[in-house]
Design an enzyme around this catalytic site. Structure first.
Site, mmCIF file in Angstrom:
data_model
loop_
_atom_site.group_PDB
_atom_site.id
_atom_site.type_symbol
_atom_site.label_atom_id
_atom_site.label_comp_id
_atom_site.label_asym_id
_atom_site.label_seq_id
_atom_site.Cartn_x
_atom_site.Cartn_y
_atom_site.Cartn_z
ATOM 1 N N GLU A 39 1.005 -1.182 0.092
ATOM 2 C CA GLU A 39 -0.145 -0.125 -0.053
ATOM 3 C C GLU A 39 0.912 1.238 -0.056
ATOM 4 O O GLU A 39 1.767 1.385 0.836
ATOM 5 C CB GLU A 39 -0.739 -0.093 1.325
ATOM 6 C CG GLU A 39 -1.731 1.243 1.308
ATOM 7 C CD GLU A 39 -2.760 1.126 2.559
ATOM 8 O OE1 GLU A 39 -2.899 0.399 3.175
ATOM 9 O OE2 GLU A 39 -3.484 2.370 2.356
ATOM 10 N N ARG A 266 5.608 -13.561 9.368
ATOM 11 C CA ARG A 266 6.147 -12.157 8.892
ATOM 12 C C ARG A 266 7.269 -11.847 9.678
ATOM 13 O O ARG A 266 7.588 -12.426 10.932
ATOM 14 C CB ARG A 266 5.309 -10.855 9.203
ATOM 15 C CG ARG A 266 5.010 -10.679 10.754
ATOM 16 C CD ARG A 266 3.837 -9.592 10.877
ATOM 17 N NE ARG A 266 4.111 -8.310 10.468
ATOM 18 C CZ ARG A 266 3.467 -7.587 9.591
ATOM 19 N NH1 ARG A 266 2.515 -8.044 8.786
ATOM 20 N NH2 ARG A 266 3.948 -6.245 9.473
ATOM 21 N N LYS A 276 4.429 0.255 9.950
ATOM 22 C CA LYS A 276 4.528 1.756 9.123
ATOM 23 C C LYS A 276 3.745 2.610 9.779
ATOM 24 O O LYS A 276 4.486 3.687 9.754
ATOM 25 C CB LYS A 276 3.698 1.525 7.783
ATOM 26 C CG LYS A 276 4.544 0.872 6.371
ATOM 27 C CD LYS A 276 3.802 1.028 5.231
ATOM 28 C CE LYS A 276 3.239 -0.034 4.947
ATOM 29 N NZ LYS A 276 2.600 -0.020 3.426
HETATM 30 P P1 ATP Z 1 -0.100 -1.573 6.901
HETATM 31 O O1 ATP Z 1 -0.964 -2.746 6.074
HETATM 32 O O2 ATP Z 1 -0.448 -1.548 8.399
HETATM 33 O O3 ATP Z 1 0.062 -0.586 6.045
HETATM 34 P P2 ATP Z 1 2.084 -3.465 5.897
HETATM 35 O O4 ATP Z 1 3.441 -3.499 6.490
HETATM 36 O O5 ATP Z 1 1.132 -4.708 5.990
HETATM 37 O O6 ATP Z 1 1.038 -2.442 6.840
HETATM 38 P P3 ATP Z 1 1.824 -3.237 3.053
HETATM 39 O O7 ATP Z 1 1.988 -2.232 2.257
HETATM 40 O O8 ATP Z 1 0.332 -3.915 3.192
HETATM 41 O O9 ATP Z 1 2.272 -2.967 4.482
HETATM 42 O O10 ATP Z 1 2.416 -4.660 2.910
HETATM 43 C C1 ATP Z 1 2.816 -5.391 1.804
HETATM 44 C C2 ATP Z 1 3.241 -6.822 1.789
HETATM 45 O O11 ATP Z 1 4.518 -6.774 2.665
HETATM 46 C C3 ATP Z 1 1.974 -7.481 2.453
HETATM 47 O O12 ATP Z 1 1.900 -8.393 1.519
HETATM 48 C C4 ATP Z 1 2.735 -7.796 3.685
HETATM 49 O O13 ATP Z 1 2.332 -9.198 4.028
HETATM 50 C C5 ATP Z 1 4.121 -7.887 3.400
HETATM 51 N N1 ATP Z 1 4.775 -7.631 4.666
HETATM 52 C C6 ATP Z 1 4.396 -6.452 5.440
HETATM 53 N N2 ATP Z 1 5.407 -6.485 6.762
HETATM 54 C C7 ATP Z 1 5.953 -7.646 6.832
HETATM 55 C C8 ATP Z 1 6.964 -8.450 7.574
HETATM 56 N N3 ATP Z 1 7.258 -7.585 8.859
HETATM 57 N N4 ATP Z 1 7.410 -9.528 7.269
HETATM 58 C C9 ATP Z 1 7.055 -10.092 6.041
HETATM 59 N N5 ATP Z 1 6.219 -9.361 5.061
HETATM 60 C C10 ATP Z 1 5.648 -8.315 5.474
#
Ligand code: ATP
Ligand code: MG
Length: 565
Positions: A39, A266, A276
């Protein structure tokens, strides 16, 4: 610290195993299509890097495999083109190429809407005209079933008319939502008539004011996967409980060859925040200098800190992929960068806290070129010539006036090697009125050019130096971990007050002044450094960021204090 590869019970990569099995058996027609779906509401961090390495790595298992970059841009109020650009830049820098497969969930808004009307016509979606609080209150909870909305049994015609009004911007924000009609009694809360669309009269950075309704994550995600022909929708574990809904939508839309969601644990790292929302807070409240502050666990920050893409990829590889969440010791990441830089970074000399050392028997005007390895044990890297003269700077901490027996560095009367240059003995310690040491006077053995005695006597101690007449002045930023607690959940309380120390008047080996920004070097005996991407100007201003010290001082400290690291 020990080589983490020797750790036992390392997780492998069960997703890759699954894909290999499918390729062998021909399930999914031999196709491997994955996607990385950020995102654009912040910068990517090391957790995302794990997901990127995993998804692009899976695609590489098949010659025709591919990994899409899909921006999940369904929340216009928190998203921006700046983030889109940063995300593209960071993935490229990590070394991955999505080719022509760059997509945006917003590209699919028309298709998603058409599908929503289709579900309404099938009696599988309805417009609920109550405020969100009422909807939330009647959803029930784990112990309590939900209650049907009074609008649940609206006619298809009425639903269509209202949905079209929502889309046309004729209804107020908060006055209506589109919900899937599934089961308010379901044990799975996600299946209790989840929201598909809400009204938001917000300008979108790509679609402008075209839309007054925006899809919810669950309505957008699986359908975007389906549109792109994704075979494996790999996501982190928090989405396990979304999977039944993911599959419900695909089934309701009668998608052929639907994508399959697979979850993995994760990445969580000790001493590190990977949320984030919290990273944004650090930026907005100015606890750091921006998303690319070298202390941030963002890819942009790590890049500016001097990390290499190779080290990040090696780290991701080594920690593997597991089916549950765990915390990885940040020492593994530090190990990966040390290991890479040890083999690849050119050696230079630099004195961070200079102390003048004058050789009293040095022939007036003599300059000697010391020849030093660019990278020890790597003949291909060659050598460099470093000017040496009778006045050099040494590190303050390499001198001790009342030295104990086992001190091998500079002390009165002790013979020491100036690396690759000369053997010297301090005779005189010059102090100022306050009693501080301001200069050392010494003599050298004129038979020791190159740093070794002609008569073969052994000299144990070696220190680094920079010729005073040739030195380059520099600002050096010593970065340390941003958090002092291994679990920094208490964000602001856990900040390490000593995460940045700025030194000026540092003296460096000539040549460093001409390096372009983002050049990685090792300052011998001190640590790994990189010329700053923003503030270092070749030939004008030298600014170095410390990537990491040579030795793991935290491990030592932790051991001394008897704490688990
Ligand atoms: P948010 O959804 O709270 O904005 P997010 O870190 O999940 O935060 P996204 O942009 O949705 O942000 O993440 C993109 C991809 O990265 C998703 O598929 C998510 O599963 C993966 N991802 C995010 N954080 C991690 C992590 N700590 N370890 C592994 N994969 C991650
Ligand atoms: Mg997310």
């Amino acid at each position: 610290m020990s080589d983490p590869r020797e750790d036992e019970g390392q997780p492998g990569n069960f997703v890759a195993d699954r894909v290999r099995e499918d390729l062998e058996s021909g399930t999914k027609g031999g196709r491997v299509v994955t996607r990385f779906p950020p995102e654009p509401n912040g910068y990517l961090h090391i957790g995302h890097a794990k997901s990127i390495c995993l998804n692009f790595g899976l695609a590489a298992l098949s010659p025709e495999g591919r990994c899409h970059l899909r921006f999940d841009d369904t929340n216009p109020e928190v998203e921006s083109p700046e983030y889109v650009e940063a995300i593209r830049r960071d993935i490229q820098w990590l070394g991955f190429d999505w080719g022509e497969h760059e997509y945006y969930a917003s590209d699919y808004f028309d298709q998603l809407y058409a599908w929503a009307e289709q579900l309404v016509k099938k009696g599988l979606a309805y417009v609920d005209s109550r405020p969100l609080e009422a909807i939330r209150e009647t959803r029930g909870d784990f112990h309590r079933p939900g209650e049907n909305s009074p609008f649940r049994d609206r006619s298809v015609e009425e639903n269509l008319e209202l949905l079209r009004k929502m889309k046309a911007g004729e209804l107020e924000e908060g006055s209506a939502v589109l919900r899937a009609k599934i089961d308010m009694q379901s044990k799975d809360l996600k299946l209790r008539d989840p929201l598909m669309y809400r009204i938001k009269k917000v300008t979108h950075h790509r679609t402008g004011d075209t839309w007054s309704i925006y899809p919810m994550y669950d309505w957008a995600h699986g359908q975007s996967d389906a549109i792109e022909g994704v075979t494996y929708s790999v996501c982190s574990l928090e989405f396990v409980n979304h999977r039944p809904l993911y599959n419900w939508f695909l089934k309701a839309l009668e998608i052929e060859q639907p994508p399959e969601q697979i979850e993995f644990g994760r990445l969580n790292l000790s001493y590190t925040v990977l949320s984030k929302r919290k990273l944004l807070q650090l930026v907005e409240e100015k606890h750091v200098a921006g998303w690319d502050d070298p202390r941030m666990p963002t890819i942009a920050g790590m890049r500016r800190r001097g990390f290499t893409p190779e080290a990040i990829r090696a780290f991701a590889d080594r920690i593997g992929v597991s089916k549950n969440d765990g915390v990885v010791d940040v020492g593994h990441l530090e190990y990966a960068i040390r290991e890479d830089l040890n083999e690849t970074s050119f050696r230079k000399m630099g004195v961070l806290k200079p102390l003048e050392l004058e050789i009293t028997n040095w022939p007036e005007g003599k300059v000697y070129e010391a020849e030093l390895d660019n990278i020890p044990k790597n003949d291909e890297a060659g050598t460099r010539k470093v000017p040496f003269s009778g006045r050099v700077f040494v590190e303050q901490e390499d001198f001790m006036e009342d030295a104990p027996k086992k001190w091998w560095r500079l002390a009165p009367g002790k013979e020491v090697r100036l690396r690759g240059a000369a053997l010297v003995t301090v005779n005189e310690v010059v102090k100022n009125d306050a009693g501080e040491v301001v200069k050392l006077q010494c003599t050298w053995d004129p038979e020791s050019e190159g740093g070794n005695a002609a008569d073969g006597r052994k000299v144990k101690g070696t220190v680094h130096w920079v010729s005073a007449d040739h030195a380059v002045d520099a600002e050096v930023r010593l970065y340390d971990r941003l958090f002092a607690e291994d679990d920094p959940s208490d964000l602001l309380e856990s900040l390490n007050p000593d995460s940045l120390e700025v030194l000026t008047g540092c003296k460096l080996e000539p040549g460093i002044a001409d390096l372009p920004p983002e050049s990685r070097i090792q300052l011998e005996r001190t640590g790994y450094f990189v010329t700053d991407a923003r503030d270092h100007v070749p030939g004008e201003k030298v600014v170095l960021n410390r990537t990491i010290p040579l030795k793991d001082s935290w491990a030592k400290l932790a051991k001394k204090m008897g704490v688990r690291k």
